[in-house]
Design a protein around this motif. Structure first.
Motif, PDB file in Angstrom:
ATOM      1  N   GLY A  43      -9.202  15.175  -7.489  1.00  0.00           N
ATOM      2  CA  GLY A  43      -9.217  14.881  -8.792  1.00  0.00           C
ATOM      3  C   GLY A  43      -7.948  15.325  -9.378  1.00  0.00           C
ATOM      4  O   GLY A  43      -7.654  15.174 -10.972  1.00  0.00           O
ATOM      5  N   ALA A  44      -6.927  15.744  -8.725  1.00  0.00           N
ATOM      6  CA  ALA A  44      -5.443  16.322  -9.177  1.00  0.00           C
ATOM      7  C   ALA A  44      -4.653  15.087  -9.539  1.00  0.00           C
ATOM      8  O   ALA A  44      -4.634  13.989  -9.002  1.00  0.00           O
ATOM      9  N   PRO A  45      -3.966  15.280 -10.739  1.00  0.00           N
ATOM     10  CA  PRO A  45      -3.208  14.263 -11.001  1.00  0.00           C
ATOM     11  C   PRO A  45      -2.138  13.981  -9.922  1.00  0.00           C
ATOM     12  O   PRO A  45      -1.504  14.975  -9.378  1.00  0.00           O
ATOM     13  N   VAL A  46      -1.811  12.522  -9.737  1.00  0.00           N
ATOM     14  CA  VAL A  46      -0.858  12.260  -8.683  1.00  0.00           C
ATOM     15  C   VAL A  46       0.160  11.245  -9.186  1.00  0.00           C
ATOM     16  O   VAL A  46      -0.082  10.357  -9.877  1.00  0.00           O
ATOM     17  N   GLU A  47       1.561  11.604  -9.090  1.00  0.00           N
ATOM     18  CA  GLU A  47       2.611  10.680  -9.521  1.00  0.00           C
ATOM     19  C   GLU A  47       2.561   9.377  -8.858  1.00  0.00           C
ATOM     20  O   GLU A  47       2.667   9.497  -7.233  1.00  0.00           O
ATOM     21  N   TRP A  48       2.628   8.188  -9.241  1.00  0.00           N
ATOM     22  CA  TRP A  48       2.609   6.947  -8.519  1.00  0.00           C
ATOM     23  C   TRP A  48       4.037   6.676  -8.171  1.00  0.00           C
ATOM     24  O   TRP A  48       4.429   5.809  -9.050  1.00  0.00           O
ATOM     25  N   ASN A  49       4.655   7.058  -7.151  1.00  0.00           N
ATOM     26  CA  ASN A  49       6.102   6.801  -7.174  1.00  0.00           C
ATOM     27  C   ASN A  49       6.222   7.162  -5.678  1.00  0.00           C
ATOM     28  O   ASN A  49       5.333   7.533  -4.769  1.00  0.00           O
ATOM     29  N   ASP A  50       7.652   6.770  -5.136  1.00  0.00           N
ATOM     30  CA  ASP A  50       8.057   7.257  -3.891  1.00  0.00           C
ATOM     31  C   ASP A  50       7.796   8.571  -3.644  1.00  0.00           C
ATOM     32  O   ASP A  50       7.918   8.868  -2.207  1.00  0.00           O
ATOM     33  N   LYS A  51       7.850   9.622  -4.585  1.00  0.00           N
ATOM     34  CA  LYS A  51       7.733  10.668  -4.276  1.00  0.00           C
ATOM     35  C   LYS A  51       6.387  11.236  -3.498  1.00  0.00           C
ATOM     36  O   LYS A  51       6.363  12.105  -2.940  1.00  0.00           O
ATOM     37  N   THR A  52       5.439  10.440  -3.680  1.00  0.00           N
ATOM     38  CA  THR A  52       3.971  10.539  -3.438  1.00  0.00           C
ATOM     39  C   THR A  52       3.493   9.520  -2.342  1.00  0.00           C
ATOM     40  O   THR A  52       2.837   8.607  -2.779  1.00  0.00           O
ATOM     41  N   PRO A  53       4.086   9.638  -1.038  1.00  0.00           N
ATOM     42  CA  PRO A  53       3.522   8.706  -0.027  1.00  0.00           C
ATOM     43  C   PRO A  53       2.353   8.617   0.272  1.00  0.00           C
ATOM     44  O   PRO A  53       1.624   7.521   0.781  1.00  0.00           O
ATOM     45  N   THR A  54       1.619   9.404  -0.220  1.00  0.00           N
ATOM     46  CA  THR A  54       0.039   9.688   0.055  1.00  0.00           C
ATOM     47  C   THR A  54      -0.845   9.004  -1.102  1.00  0.00           C
ATOM     48  O   THR A  54      -2.053   8.986  -0.966  1.00  0.00           O
ATOM     49  N   ARG A  55       0.042   8.591  -2.108  1.00  0.00           N
ATOM     50  CA  ARG A  55      -0.759   8.132  -3.210  1.00  0.00           C
ATOM     51  C   ARG A  55      -1.652   7.067  -2.669  1.00  0.00           C
ATOM     52  O   ARG A  55      -1.758   6.224  -1.959  1.00  0.00           O
ATOM     53  N   PRO A  56      -3.213   6.779  -3.338  1.00  0.00           N
ATOM     54  CA  PRO A  56      -3.534   7.630  -4.564  1.00  0.00           C
ATOM     55  C   PRO A  56      -3.771   9.037  -4.302  1.00  0.00           C
ATOM     56  O   PRO A  56      -4.254   9.659  -5.303  1.00  0.00           O
ATOM     57  N   PHE A  57      -3.584   9.755  -2.898  1.00  0.00           N
ATOM     58  CA  PHE A  57      -4.067  10.830  -2.948  1.00  0.00           C
ATOM     59  C   PHE A  57      -3.149  11.739  -3.251  1.00  0.00           C
ATOM     60  O   PHE A  57      -1.940  11.595  -3.032  1.00  0.00           O
ATOM     61  N   CYS A  58      -3.053  13.173  -3.675  1.00  0.00           N
ATOM     62  CA  CYS A  58      -2.168  14.153  -3.861  1.00  0.00           C
ATOM     63  C   CYS A  58      -1.512  14.708  -2.693  1.00  0.00           C
ATOM     64  O   CYS A  58      -0.200  15.204  -2.558  1.00  0.00           O
TER      65      CYS A  58
END
Ligand SMILES: [Zn+2]
Length: 64
Positions: free
Chosen positions: A13-28
């Motif tokens: 439930g942690a906020p995750v930035e939806w961009n290339d910085k977060t390759p694991t999105r939608p997971f944190c």
């Protein structure tokens, strides 16, 4: 112009930035991704009382 899009990690439930910085999105994190995949796999194969999966779950919940 570049509005940051934030989604909630399905695992913790942690906020995750939806961009290339977060390759694991939608997971944190890779960890939450693996936990979710593990949960899915555990349900799919119905392993009764797998101690490894139980351990991952409780540890993640207490951390967040
Ligand atoms: Zn997470």
């Amino acid at each position: 112009m570049n509005k940051p899009i934030t989604v909630k990690c399905p695992t913790c439930g942690a906020p995750v930035e939806w961009n290339d910085k977060t390759p694991t999105r939608p997971f944190c994190s890779e960890r939450c991704k693996l936990i979710d995949l593990g949960a899915w796999a555990a349900e799919e194969h119905a392993i009764p009382g797998d101690p490894v999966v139980d351990d991952l779950f409780s540890e993640d919940l207490s951390r967040h």
